[in-house]
Structures are given as structure tokens and as C-alpha cells.
Design a protein around this motif. Structure first.
Motif, PDB file in Angstrom:
ATOM      1  N   VAL A  61     -11.235   2.427   0.165  1.00  0.00           N
ATOM      2  CA  VAL A  61     -11.259   3.791   0.602  1.00  0.00           C
ATOM      3  C   VAL A  61      -9.643   4.267   0.606  1.00  0.00           C
ATOM      4  O   VAL A  61      -8.697   3.578   0.226  1.00  0.00           O
ATOM      5  CB  VAL A  61     -11.455   3.750   2.259  1.00  0.00           C
ATOM      6  CG1 VAL A  61     -12.676   3.184   2.399  1.00  0.00           C
ATOM      7  CG2 VAL A  61     -10.362   2.760   3.059  1.00  0.00           C
ATOM      8  N   ARG A  62      -9.453   5.455   0.689  1.00  0.00           N
ATOM      9  CA  ARG A  62      -7.947   6.200   0.746  1.00  0.00           C
ATOM     10  C   ARG A  62      -7.406   6.038   2.222  1.00  0.00           C
ATOM     11  O   ARG A  62      -7.830   6.666   3.206  1.00  0.00           O
ATOM     12  CB  ARG A  62      -8.095   7.564   0.367  1.00  0.00           C
ATOM     13  CG  ARG A  62      -8.693   7.840  -0.788  1.00  0.00           C
ATOM     14  CD  ARG A  62      -8.242   7.057  -2.026  1.00  0.00           C
ATOM     15  NE  ARG A  62      -8.731   7.559  -3.372  1.00  0.00           N
ATOM     16  CZ  ARG A  62      -9.030   6.699  -4.350  1.00  0.00           C
ATOM     17  NH1 ARG A  62      -8.860   5.516  -4.170  1.00  0.00           N
ATOM     18  NH2 ARG A  62      -9.799   7.307  -5.433  1.00  0.00           N
ATOM     19  N   SER A  63      -6.305   5.218   2.474  1.00  0.00           N
ATOM     20  CA  SER A  63      -6.094   4.777   3.611  1.00  0.00           C
ATOM     21  C   SER A  63      -5.186   5.963   4.326  1.00  0.00           C
ATOM     22  O   SER A  63      -5.255   6.069   5.336  1.00  0.00           O
ATOM     23  CB  SER A  63      -5.009   3.729   3.832  1.00  0.00           C
ATOM     24  OG  SER A  63      -3.956   3.842   2.831  1.00  0.00           O
ATOM     25  N   CYS A  64      -4.973   7.124   3.544  1.00  0.00           N
ATOM     26  CA  CYS A  64      -4.034   8.220   4.119  1.00  0.00           C
ATOM     27  C   CYS A  64      -5.112   9.071   4.619  1.00  0.00           C
ATOM     28  O   CYS A  64      -4.740   9.999   5.346  1.00  0.00           O
ATOM     29  CB  CYS A  64      -3.337   8.946   2.812  1.00  0.00           C
ATOM     30  SG  CYS A  64      -4.379   9.811   1.705  1.00  0.00           S
ATOM     31  N   GLN A  65      -6.195   9.026   4.615  1.00  0.00           N
ATOM     32  CA  GLN A  65      -7.423   9.864   5.204  1.00  0.00           C
ATOM     33  C   GLN A  65      -8.192   8.988   5.720  1.00  0.00           C
ATOM     34  O   GLN A  65      -9.390   9.516   6.115  1.00  0.00           O
ATOM     35  CB  GLN A  65      -7.989  10.835   3.897  1.00  0.00           C
ATOM     36  CG  GLN A  65      -7.322  11.945   3.520  1.00  0.00           C
ATOM     37  CD  GLN A  65      -7.020  12.899   4.344  1.00  0.00           C
ATOM     38  OE1 GLN A  65      -7.703  13.251   5.280  1.00  0.00           O
ATOM     39  NE2 GLN A  65      -5.743  13.367   4.442  1.00  0.00           N
ATOM     40  N   THR A 117       0.863  -1.036  -0.063  1.00  0.00           N
ATOM     41  CA  THR A 117      -0.057   0.037  -0.059  1.00  0.00           C
ATOM     42  C   THR A 117       0.959   1.238   0.009  1.00  0.00           C
ATOM     43  O   THR A 117       1.863   1.353   1.041  1.00  0.00           O
ATOM     44  CB  THR A 117      -0.779  -0.182   1.273  1.00  0.00           C
ATOM     45  OG1 THR A 117      -1.592  -1.230   1.361  1.00  0.00           O
ATOM     46  CG2 THR A 117      -1.962   0.978   1.262  1.00  0.00           C
ATOM     47  N   LYS A 118       0.767   2.090  -1.016  1.00  0.00           N
ATOM     48  CA  LYS A 118       1.642   3.333  -1.135  1.00  0.00           C
ATOM     49  C   LYS A 118       1.383   4.552  -0.746  1.00  0.00           C
ATOM     50  O   LYS A 118       0.156   4.877  -0.699  1.00  0.00           O
ATOM     51  CB  LYS A 118       2.009   3.395  -2.629  1.00  0.00           C
ATOM     52  CG  LYS A 118       2.590   1.931  -3.354  1.00  0.00           C
ATOM     53  CD  LYS A 118       3.843   1.543  -2.515  1.00  0.00           C
ATOM     54  CE  LYS A 118       4.379   0.316  -3.492  1.00  0.00           C
ATOM     55  NZ  LYS A 118       5.179  -0.334  -2.752  1.00  0.00           N
ATOM     56  N   PHE A 119       2.184   5.340  -0.545  1.00  0.00           N
ATOM     57  CA  PHE A 119       2.053   6.805  -0.025  1.00  0.00           C
ATOM     58  C   PHE A 119       2.281   7.514  -1.415  1.00  0.00           C
ATOM     59  O   PHE A 119       3.498   7.450  -1.860  1.00  0.00           O
ATOM     60  CB  PHE A 119       2.779   7.498   0.889  1.00  0.00           C
ATOM     61  CG  PHE A 119       3.015   8.798   1.089  1.00  0.00           C
ATOM     62  CD1 PHE A 119       1.868   9.531   1.790  1.00  0.00           C
ATOM     63  CD2 PHE A 119       4.071   9.299   0.854  1.00  0.00           C
ATOM     64  CE1 PHE A 119       2.106  10.970   1.569  1.00  0.00           C
ATOM     65  CE2 PHE A 119       4.425  10.830   1.177  1.00  0.00           C
ATOM     66  CZ  PHE A 119       3.212  11.539   1.392  1.00  0.00           C
ATOM     67  N   GLY A 120       1.321   8.413  -1.866  1.00  0.00           N
ATOM     68  CA  GLY A 120       1.526   9.120  -2.959  1.00  0.00           C
ATOM     69  C   GLY A 120       1.460  10.692  -2.695  1.00  0.00           C
ATOM     70  O   GLY A 120       1.983  11.616  -3.288  1.00  0.00           O
ATOM     71  N   CYS A 121       0.407  11.009  -2.011  1.00  0.00           N
ATOM     72  CA  CYS A 121      -0.257  12.231  -1.817  1.00  0.00           C
ATOM     73  C   CYS A 121      -0.468  12.726  -0.131  1.00  0.00           C
ATOM     74  O   CYS A 121      -0.259  13.988   0.162  1.00  0.00           O
ATOM     75  CB  CYS A 121      -1.301  12.857  -2.835  1.00  0.00           C
ATOM     76  SG  CYS A 121      -2.576  12.123  -2.309  1.00  0.00           S
ATOM     77  N   GLY A 122      -0.986  12.037   0.325  1.00  0.00           N
ATOM     78  CA  GLY A 122      -1.437  12.118   1.850  1.00  0.00           C
ATOM     79  C   GLY A 122      -2.799  12.709   1.880  1.00  0.00           C
ATOM     80  O   GLY A 122      -3.379  13.213   2.896  1.00  0.00           O
ATOM     81  N   VAL A 123      -3.357  13.320   0.633  1.00  0.00           N
ATOM     82  CA  VAL A 123      -4.575  14.147   0.904  1.00  0.00           C
ATOM     83  C   VAL A 123      -5.588  13.722   0.084  1.00  0.00           C
ATOM     84  O   VAL A 123      -6.354  14.388  -0.387  1.00  0.00           O
ATOM     85  CB  VAL A 123      -4.167  15.668   0.536  1.00  0.00           C
ATOM     86  CG1 VAL A 123      -3.283  16.041   1.251  1.00  0.00           C
ATOM     87  CG2 VAL A 123      -3.797  15.572  -1.030  1.00  0.00           C
ATOM     88  N   ALA A 124      -5.747  12.295  -0.161  1.00  0.00           N
ATOM     89  CA  ALA A 124      -6.925  11.672  -0.923  1.00  0.00           C
ATOM     90  C   ALA A 124      -7.072  12.033  -2.249  1.00  0.00           C
ATOM     91  O   ALA A 124      -8.003  12.252  -2.850  1.00  0.00           O
ATOM     92  CB  ALA A 124      -8.023  11.814  -0.178  1.00  0.00           C
ATOM     93  N   SER A 125      -5.830  12.479  -2.903  1.00  0.00           N
ATOM     94  CA  SER A 125      -6.169  13.077  -4.451  1.00  0.00           C
ATOM     95  C   SER A 125      -5.348  12.235  -5.266  1.00  0.00           C
ATOM     96  O   SER A 125      -5.294  12.415  -6.506  1.00  0.00           O
ATOM     97  CB  SER A 125      -5.880  14.328  -4.474  1.00  0.00           C
ATOM     98  OG  SER A 125      -4.544  14.585  -4.537  1.00  0.00           O
ATOM     99  N   CYS A 126      -4.839  10.931  -4.770  1.00  0.00           N
ATOM    100  CA  CYS A 126      -4.116  10.151  -5.978  1.00  0.00           C
ATOM    101  C   CYS A 126      -4.352   8.449  -5.997  1.00  0.00           C
ATOM    102  O   CYS A 126      -4.306   7.994  -6.895  1.00  0.00           O
ATOM    103  CB  CYS A 126      -2.607  10.200  -5.776  1.00  0.00           C
ATOM    104  SG  CYS A 126      -1.804   9.265  -4.363  1.00  0.00           S
ATOM    105  N   GLY A 127      -5.064   8.111  -4.606  1.00  0.00           N
ATOM    106  CA  GLY A 127      -5.220   6.649  -4.763  1.00  0.00           C
ATOM    107  C   GLY A 127      -4.361   5.766  -4.590  1.00  0.00           C
ATOM    108  O   GLY A 127      -4.712   4.408  -4.644  1.00  0.00           O
ATOM    109  N   ALA A 128      -3.149   5.952  -4.420  1.00  0.00           N
ATOM    110  CA  ALA A 128      -1.943   4.972  -4.414  1.00  0.00           C
ATOM    111  C   ALA A 128      -2.313   4.239  -3.159  1.00  0.00           C
ATOM    112  O   ALA A 128      -1.764   3.271  -3.115  1.00  0.00           O
ATOM    113  CB  ALA A 128      -0.600   5.724  -4.359  1.00  0.00           C
ATOM    114  N   CYS A 129      -2.936   5.019  -1.949  1.00  0.00           N
ATOM    115  CA  CYS A 129      -2.920   4.288  -0.689  1.00  0.00           C
ATOM    116  C   CYS A 129      -4.076   3.528  -0.807  1.00  0.00           C
ATOM    117  O   CYS A 129      -4.599   3.269   0.387  1.00  0.00           O
ATOM    118  CB  CYS A 129      -2.895   5.496   0.278  1.00  0.00           C
ATOM    119  SG  CYS A 129      -4.574   6.432   0.157  1.00  0.00           S
ATOM    120  N   THR A 130      -4.964   3.221  -1.802  1.00  0.00           N
ATOM    121  CA  THR A 130      -6.398   2.433  -1.552  1.00  0.00           C
ATOM    122  C   THR A 130      -6.328   1.005  -0.957  1.00  0.00           C
ATOM    123  O   THR A 130      -5.535   0.412  -1.309  1.00  0.00           O
ATOM    124  CB  THR A 130      -6.851   2.398  -2.998  1.00  0.00           C
ATOM    125  OG1 THR A 130      -6.894   3.708  -3.537  1.00  0.00           O
ATOM    126  CG2 THR A 130      -8.295   2.077  -2.849  1.00  0.00           C
TER     127      THR A 130
HETATM  128  S1  FES Z   1      -1.780   8.874  -0.748  1.00  0.00           S
HETATM  129 FE1  FES Z   1      -2.705   9.819  -2.318  1.00  0.00          FE
HETATM  130  S2  FES Z   1      -4.981   9.408  -1.996  1.00  0.00           S
HETATM  131 FE2  FES Z   1      -3.753   8.505  -0.204  1.00  0.00          FE
END
Ligand code: FES
Ligand code: FES
Lengths: 154, 728
Positions: A56-60, A35-48
Motif C-alpha cells: 500500500v502507499r503509506s502516504c495515503q 520508507t520514503k516520501f516522494g509525492c504524498g499523493v499516491a503517484s510514485c510508490g516511494a512510500c510503499t
Molecule cells: S509518496 Fe509517492 S506514492 Fe506515497
């Protein structure tokens, strides 16, 4: 605080402060790095990830909100019928380039196919809109979802 | 399938014969059980006693498919299938693993991974084959010439045995300098569109190891609060709020003064503690200009006599033929700063071994950069520094800075500790968008003169912008007579034969760090050339394809460019768009390859414009992995079009205004409905493929928009959305 987390069918006791994103518990505490970190603000989906089967976006998603929920990550997808079909389609079509966004793409695609077994191109675009791919593998993501639907139908 | 990365093996000594013994290591560094010793047949080919081959890849794998491509070359020559071979990343050693186009420097860039490695990797695979065959011939008492390796079996003279049986004997042999290369007619893998990427399985099940995934025992995570304006330095900082964060360890100003490093037990703690830090900056020497000032400076430079007469034209004569032409088409263009924003934010992990070696785990695009920098930082000889190359989550140029910026930052953060704990440096997306190194801003002013027949009689072209290479270690390599070729590439070396062309260049001051960005200068030069070609064709009353062909000679470079232009036009049904749609075309040569793009769009500027279809034609010489070529084309088109549509980095008082994807919006899946790619069959040596799809993509879209809206007014400045184009 200590939290009971159900992840990929196992129960873990994790020590994390309230407000800690699920993403960092998965990656840094449980050491599941798919599960990846891409933006931390729920705008990339890498953490889905899936929460009770829903992407869900796990960063948020905060750790205190997932107690008692069932969390599933990319590492479990091989055992999931839809997950395995999406992975197979992704390999057949070589969807990945750098691959960094693809765990999230796959988790989101699996969520879509569980809701809608035969999505149209428009429905795919709508459902996958929030999953950014800086390598722009979008043509193959679209085709990959359709191919996975075909595999599942067979 | 096993994916080998450098985590699984390391060079143990190096025998002078070139037959160094490679010993497998487990992920935690312990020796694997005996009996698993692999033989290194040469610097690029390792074979296990189990007969599995391993290609040693000297180029980073950041999505462009280099690992599969290099492995394909070895597999083809060796005589194994793609299922019988794995890959590993090479250690940092520029004496062996240098990019042959970069000199004694190990690195990936300029779309050269396959181009520079094609003969080298085929030779290595062929040499390994000949060594194994010699060993078998000796054992069997037959002529080596009677044997070949087919699907991993040494075969011939009525015999057949797995090649693994001959590995030990083969490893003792001299590496043949000039092995026989297989003829193209024998190829089973090179050019085979069925070949799948070797890194797909690990990238679809979460096991692929990116540098971000490194989790060393007892590691600390460091995040840095950097100066908001380039050139600012730390005066003091207050970490009392950071101390409230559970997992915070310490904060220390970097010795360079450009930031404060915050150390924590994990990433989330590092983020919170870093964000809670209060820093007082000395901004007296910092950059304070805004984007408007940068633009004004560039635009003003376009209206003065250029500093450099790039093509040594008779400028006065060109000017007078344009002035005296029957028609003059004039346009001034502006291109903003752009961030690379690779999906995996920058990061790397550094540790010290019990022997005092420094080990860097990094998605290293140019290992020689940090390798050299660390010799200075740690005052160690080169052999005491190891660089473990990991998969990288994209780069587009960002992971290769002339000053090894993030690796140096990690090194400095590490040297400020007692080195008992590994340090993992992590950037977040805000750091990435604001952390400097951008595609430079550039301006062009072009005046094209046409005679009464619509033929070009003069092309007066001025470029102004920020030089990427000047002031860096690459200056002597890329700047000649003061001219940074990377600012004018794509015009100065265009295959078009344009009568009466003058090309002037003026450098403007760098207001921020600038860097190569996927396709470098071609990002703006192709746009200007191809938009101007269309405007000139329109003024001449000619079809844009026919008009371009008039300036492309029938042989060599120009013929290949004409070839892709015609192919793209044919495949796209050029001239016959569906009702309500418009087409635009562009063609460009970069990194040795030729790409033509037809963009077909629908809609209007009130309800929104839709990119219905992109049709591409590419000539990149021999396509080693045709499906990778197609994938790179798709990706490069998306990269070019996404940024042209809506991205820019702007400065306000020297500080970057954007911060994350919400205001540096990536291309999304719905932005391009379809891309279709056609490859020109070719026997020419392979050329670049990571970048060449980017340059012609934005101008093809621009030309389609000009046709749809019957106006090119909104196309002189990027991004298009800022200039008034409305995308659905
Ligand atoms: S890290 Fe980009 S949506 Fe969660
Ligand atoms: S494959 Fe690289 S970001 Fe999607």
C-alpha cells in the motif's frame, strides 16, 4: 490520539492525530527512514509498505485505519524469504541508481511475487506501473523481478 | 559490507605534511573508542589499522555511480579488492576537493566526476601504495621495487603481510608526488564489468542515509510557502489556522520576502501548518507572463536577425546558398520549460555546534556554493562551517543552483531562530515542481539547402532562448562575447562538417529561473540537429546512417562519432525492423562522449505507439565501471524520452500550472520495453557518462515516429503527446 501500531513484528503505542499518513508516523515518530516520501499523493510508490502483506502507499494510508493491522517496511525484508530474494536480485543486477525509489520498488515487487511467482514482463510492467523511478532504472527492475523469481524457484 | 558516509568520520585538524590524522566518529558525533584511529595517507586515501581502505569521494553520489567509480580508481592503484575498501564523502574544502575542471570550486556537474578525477584518484591510490610499500621495505630491509600490494597484502621478496601492519609508519611519510601508475595491462578493476556498486546493499535494505533521513535530536521541520509568481513578496500573513495544527511552532516571513517559513515539530505538522497559512502577496513586480507569451517572444526572435553570429559565418552568403539550392528543408522547433523533479525532494538540515560551528547536512552537489553563502549569512569564516555530504536522491542539475537556493533558504530559516534546535528544511513535490529552476524554453529555426545530388550546400540555423548562465556567478566562466555557449552547445561544436553553416543566437527574457537540466543545451540542440539530419537524408533519398557518415570525417572526433553510429546501426539491425515496426536513429557528442541510439517502435497513432527497443552505442573513452556506464545510458535514455513524450512546465499569469507527478508524469516502467547498450572499447581518457545518453534519445524516437507515420509534422514541438503523438 493514541494508536497501537504493529510494525515489523513489534507493537508500538504512537500518539498521532487522525488523518496522519502512516508514512510520517513510520519516518518521524518511529524513525524508520527506509520508507520514503516522494509525492504524498499516491503517484510514485516511494512510500510503499505492506499492510497485512499487501503493498500500500503509506502516504495515503491513514493512521486510524491501520490499528490492528500488521505493517511491514523495507527494514524487515531481509527476514522475508521473498524480500531477501528480491534484495539479492537487486544487488546482483545493480538495479539501484540514486536509490531513493528503491525501497518502494522492492516492497511492491515482493508483493507481486507473493501473488504471482513467475510474472511475465507484461505482468511486471502492470504491477510496477505506479512505482516511479526518476533515474529510470526500469529495465533492471523488470529483470530484477524475473531474477528474484528464479532465485525463489531454485 | 559497511558503507561509510561522512556521518561516520570527520577531519580532525590537518597536518601540513598531508598525513592528517583522521579520527573515526560514531553516528552521534562521539569519539569512537581508541584503537580505531585511521591513518590518512593522503587527501583521498584513508586506511584503518584493520587494513580496510577508505576512499574519500569529492563528488556527490546521486545515482551516477561516482562513489563506486572513484573508489575503483583508488582500489586499482592501491592493490585492494572492491570488498576491501569503503568510501566516505569528503568534507567541504575547495582547496583540496575541488573539481579540477571547475577551478577552486568543489562540485559535481557536467558529467565530469570521473573525467576530472581519473588521474587524481589513480595518483592518490598509487601514492598510498608506494607509502605502504616503502614502510614495508624499510621494516623488511628489502628494495621497495621488489614489492607490490596485491589484494591488500604487501607482497614480494619472498614475504607477504597485510598492508594494515604498515599503516602507522606509512602515515609518517611524505606523499610521493609522482607515484608509478599501474599500466592498463595490470588493471583488474578498471574496465571490469563484474564490479558491483558499493552503495547497492544499503540502498536495497533501507539503511542508506539520504539527507531526507537526517533526524537530529530536537530538530524542527520547516516548510516554506513561496511566492506563486517569481518576484512576488510577502505583505502579511495570517497563521491562525496554522496554530490549530498540533505540532506547529511558529511562522516567520523570510528576510528576502519571498516566502513564509513555517516551523513545526515534525514533517506532517509542517505540511499541514504551511498549507493552512494565509499569505497576502505583493505581486506588483512579479512575473505575470504565460507560456504562450514566452513562446511568442521566442518564435518572433527566430524571425529577426540574430543578436549573435555564433560561428562568425558570412550569413548573407549562407542564406543565398540555401535560397538558391535545389531543395530547401525548413523547420521551426519549440522546446518547453522542464522541471528536474529528482525523486528525493529538496531538503537539508542545519545545526549549530557547541563551538558555534554551523553544520549543514545536505546531498550537496556543489558544497562550495552553500559554504560561501553561509559565510555571509552567519558572518563566519569558512572553517567554522561544515558541510556533511549525504547521498542524494537524484538531481539532474537541480541540486546545483548558482545561488544555492534551498541551502540559503534553510540558512535564513535557521538564523531567524535562537539556533538551539536544528532546522530541517523540507520541500514537498508541489514545492519542487513549482519552485522554479527549469530547463529553459528554446526555439530553433533551421533551413537546409541541398543540391541536385542531395548534398548539403547550406545550413542556416537560428536559436533563441533563455540564457542559463547570464546574470549568475557562472557568467564569466561560460559566456564569451555575449554568447552563452550552453544555449548553442551541440551545434557550435558538433563533429559534423557541414558546408556553409551559419549559427545565430538571440537571448530572450527569462520569465522564470532557468537552470542546467541533464545535458543542458544538448537537450534541444541534439534534437534539432538529428531531426534535421533525418529530414535532409530523406529529401536527398539517402539512408539516414549513410547520409550522416558523409558529414563525418575519418579521423578524430568525427571518427569516434561515426564509430558509435555504425555500431548502434549494426547491433540494432538497422534497416531491417521486424514487421510492423519502424526505426529511427540519432547520434550526438556531449560532455566528451559519443552516443548513438536506434529506437524501434510499433503501433500507429490511433491505437498507440509502443517503444519496443532502444539500442545504444557509447564511446566514453575508458569505461571505469562498464556496468555503471550501461546503467547511466539506460537512465539517461529514459530521462530524455520520458520528458519528450509528455512533460512540460507551463505558466499561467506567471504561475506554474503543474504541481505534482499526476500532471508532470514521469516515465513509467511500461514506456520502454527494452534497452540494449554496447560500449566501444577505448584507451582514451574517460569522458562524461551521466548526461550523454539523454541528447540523442528523443530525436531517435522522433525519427522513428516520422518513419512509422511517414510524417514529421508532429515532431516540431515538444512534448510529443501535446503535439498529437499518441503513445500506447
Ligand atoms: S509518496 Fe509517492 S506514492 Fe506515497
Ligand atoms: S533509483 Fe533514483 S529514483 Fe529510482
Amino acid at each position: 490520539m493514541s494508536i497501537t501500531l504493529k510494525l515489523n513484528g513489534k507493537t508500538h503505542e504512537v500518539d498521532a492525530e487522525p488523518g496522519t499518513p502512516l508514512l510520517w508516523v513510520i519516518r518521524d515518530e518511529l524513525k524508520l527512514t527506509g520508507t520514503k516520501f516522494g509525492c504524498g499523493v499516491a503517484s510514485c510508490g516511494a512510500c510503499t509498505v505492506h499492510l497485512n502483506g499487501e503493498p500500500v502507499r503509506s502516504c495515503q494510508t491513514f493512521i486510524e485505519d491501520v490499528e490492528d493491522a500488521e505493517v511491514t517496511t523495507i527494514e524487515k525484508m531481509e527476514e522475508d524469504k521473498v524480500g531477501a530474494a528480491v534484495q539479492q536480485a537487486w544487488m546482483e543486477l545493480d538495479v539501484v541508481q540514486c536509490g531513493y525509489c528503491q525501497s518502494g520498488q522492492i516492497m511492491n515487487a515482493v508483493g507481486l511475487l507473493k501473488e504471482n511467482a513467475k510474472p511475465s514482463a507484461e505482468e511486471i510492467d502492470e504491477a510496477m506501473y505506479g512505482n516511479a523511478c526518476r533515474c529510470a532504472t526500469y529495465q533492471r527492475i523488470r529483470a530484477g523481478v524475473q531474477r528474484a523469481a528464479e532465485i525463489l524457484e531454485a | 559490507m559497511t558503507i561509510n558516509t561522512s556521518r561516520r568520520g570527520f577531519l580532525q585538524g590537518a597536518a601540513a605534511s598531508g598525513a592528517a590524522l583522521y579520527i573515526g566518529a560514531t553516528a552521534n558525533g562521539a569519539m569512537a573508542a581508541s584503537g580505531s584511529a585511521d591513518a590518512m595517507l593522503n587527501n583521498f586515501v584513508k586506511i584503518g589499522a584493520d587494513g580496510r581502505a577508505i576512499a574519500i569521494c569529492k563528488h556527490v553520489e546521486f545515482g551516477q555511480g561516482s562513489a563506486t567509480g572513484l573508489t575503483t580508481l583508488i582500489a586499482e592503484e592501491l592493490g585492494v579488492t572492491m570488498e576491501q575498501i569503503d568510501y566516505e564523502f569528503a568534507p567541504s574544502n575547495p582547496a583540496i576537493y575541488n573539481n579540477l575542471l571547475f577551478g577552486p570550486f568543489q562540485g559535481t556537474g557536467g558529467s565530469t566526476a570521473i573525467a576530472n578525477s581519473f588521474p587524481q584518484y589513480r595518483n592518490a591510490g598509487a601514492a598510498a601504495r608506494e607509502m605502504l610499500i616503502s614502510a614495508a621495505a624499510k621494516e623488511w630491509g628489502v628494495e621497495a621495487s621488489a614489492l607490490d600490494i596485491v589484494e591488500g597484502m604487501v607482497t614480494g621478496a619472498g614475504k607477504s603481510a597485510p598492508m594494515g601492519e604498515f599503516v602507522a609508519a606509512a602515515a609518517e611519510m611524505e606523499v610521493p608526488a609522482e607515484p608509478r601508475l599501474r599500466d592498463a595491462s595490470e588493471w583488474k578493476l578498471i574496465g571490469n564489468a563484474q564490479t558491483r556498486r558499493l552503495d547497492s546493499p544499503a540502498k536495497v535494505n533501507g539503511t542508506a542515509m539520504f539527507a531526507m533521513d537526517v533526524q537530529l535530536d530536537n530538530q524542527m521541520v520547516v516548510m516554506v510557502r513561496r511566492t506563486p509568481q517569481r518576484g512576488g513578496t510577502v505583505v502579511s500573513f495570517d497563521d491562525s489556522a496554522s496554530k490549530e495544527v498540533k505540532g506547529f511552532i511558529m511562522a516567520q516571513a523570510l528576510p528576502t520576502g519571498h516566502g513564509v517559513a513555517v516551523y513545526a515539530e515534525n514533517t506532517w505538522a509542517a505540511m499541514q501548518a504551511r498549507n493552512a497559512l494565509e499569505v497576502e502577496w505583493d505581486l506588483s513586480a512579479a512575473e505575470t507572463r504565460s507560456s504562450a507569451e514566452i513562446k511568442d517572444e521566442i518564435m518572433a526572435a527566430l524571425n529577426t536577425e540574430p543578436t549573435y553570429n555564433v560561428n562568425k559565418a558570412d550569413r548573407a552568403a549562407v542564406k543565398s546558398s540555401v535560397d538558391g539550392a535545389a531543395q530547401v528543408i525548413e523547420k521551426t522547433f519549440y522546446f518547453p520549460l522542464l522541471a528536474h523533479a529528482p525523486m528525493e525532494p529538496l531538503n537539508c538540515t542545519i545545526e549549530q555546534t557547541a563551538d558555534g560551528d554551523i553544520v549543514l547536512h545536505d546531498g550537496a552537489q556543489m558544497p562550495t556554493g552553500p559554504h560561501m553563502a553561509y559565510q555571509q549569512i552567519f558572518e563566519l569564516p569558512a572553517e567554522k562551517i561544515q558541510i556533511k555530504s549525504m547521498l542524494a536522491g537524484g538531481s539532474f542539475g537541480r541540486r546545483a543552483t548558482p545561488d544555492a537556493d534551498y541551502q540559503v533558504e534553510a540558512g535564513l530559516a535557521f538564523i531567524m531562530t535562537d539556533r538551539s534546535r536544528p532546522v530541517k528544511l523540507v520541500w514537498d513535490r508541489e514545492d519542487d515542481i513549482r519552485g522554479g529552476y527549469y530547463r529553459p524554453a528554446a526555439g530553433h529555426k533551421v533551413r537546409v539547402g541541398l543540391d541536385e545530388n542531395g548534398t548539403i550546400v547550406g545550413w542556416d540555423h537560428q536559436v533563441a532562448g533563455q540564457s542559463i548562465m547570464k546574470g549568475t556567478a557562472f557568467e564569466s566562466f561560460a559566456v564569451h562575447d555575449g554568447i552563452d555557449h550552453s544555449t548553442v552547445e551541440g551545434i557550435a561544436d558538433s563533429p559534423y562538417t557541414i558546408p556553409g553553416q551559419a549559427l545565430g543566437l538571440t537571448d530572450t527574457e527569462k520569465a522564470t529561473s532557468v537552470l542546467w537540466w541533464r545535458s543542458v543545451g544538448h537537450t534541444h540542440t541534439a534534437y534539432v540537429m538529428e531531426v534535421m539530419m533525418d529530414l535532409a537524408a530523406k529529401a536527398a533519398g539517402k539512408d539516414p546512417v549513410d547520409f550522416r557518415l558523409d558529414y563525418l570525417a575519418a579521423e578524430g572526433d568525427a571518427a569516434r562519432k561515426a564509430g558509435v553510429l555504425k555500431l548502434a546501426a549494426e547491433k540494432a539491425g538497422w534497416g531491417n525492423p521486424a514487421a510492423g515496426r519502424a526505426q529511427g536513429i540519432a547520434v550526438h557528442k556531449s560532455f566528451g562522449s559519443y552516443v548513438a541510439i536506434v529506437a524501434e517502435i510499433s503501433g500507429n497513432n490511433d491505437d498507440g505507439i509502443v517503444i519496443e527497443k532502444i539500442t545504444a552505442a557509447v564511446d566514453c573513452g575508458i569505461a571505469v565501471n562498464p556496468d555503471t556506464v550501461v546503467a547511466q545510458l539506460e537512465g539517461a535514455v529514459g530521462y530524455g524520452i520520458g520528458h519528450a513524450m509528455r512533460d512540460q512546465i507551463t505558466l499561467d499569469g506567471g504561475a506554474v500550472e503543474q504541481s505534482n507527478f499526476p500532471d508532470y508524469e514521469p516515465l513509467r516502467i511500461s514506456d520502454i520495453k527494452a534497452i540494449e547498450t554496447h560500449i566501444v572499447a577505448s584507451a582514451e581518457a574517460p569522458t562524461g557518462m551521466g548526461e550523454p545518453g539523454t541528447p540523442p534519445s528523443a530525436p531517435a524516437l522522433a525519427n522513428a515516429i516520422a518513419s512509422l507515420l511517414d510524417s514529421s509534422d508532429m515532431l516540431a514541438e515538444l512534448p510529443m503527446a501535446e503535439a498529437g503523438v499518441y503513445f500506447a
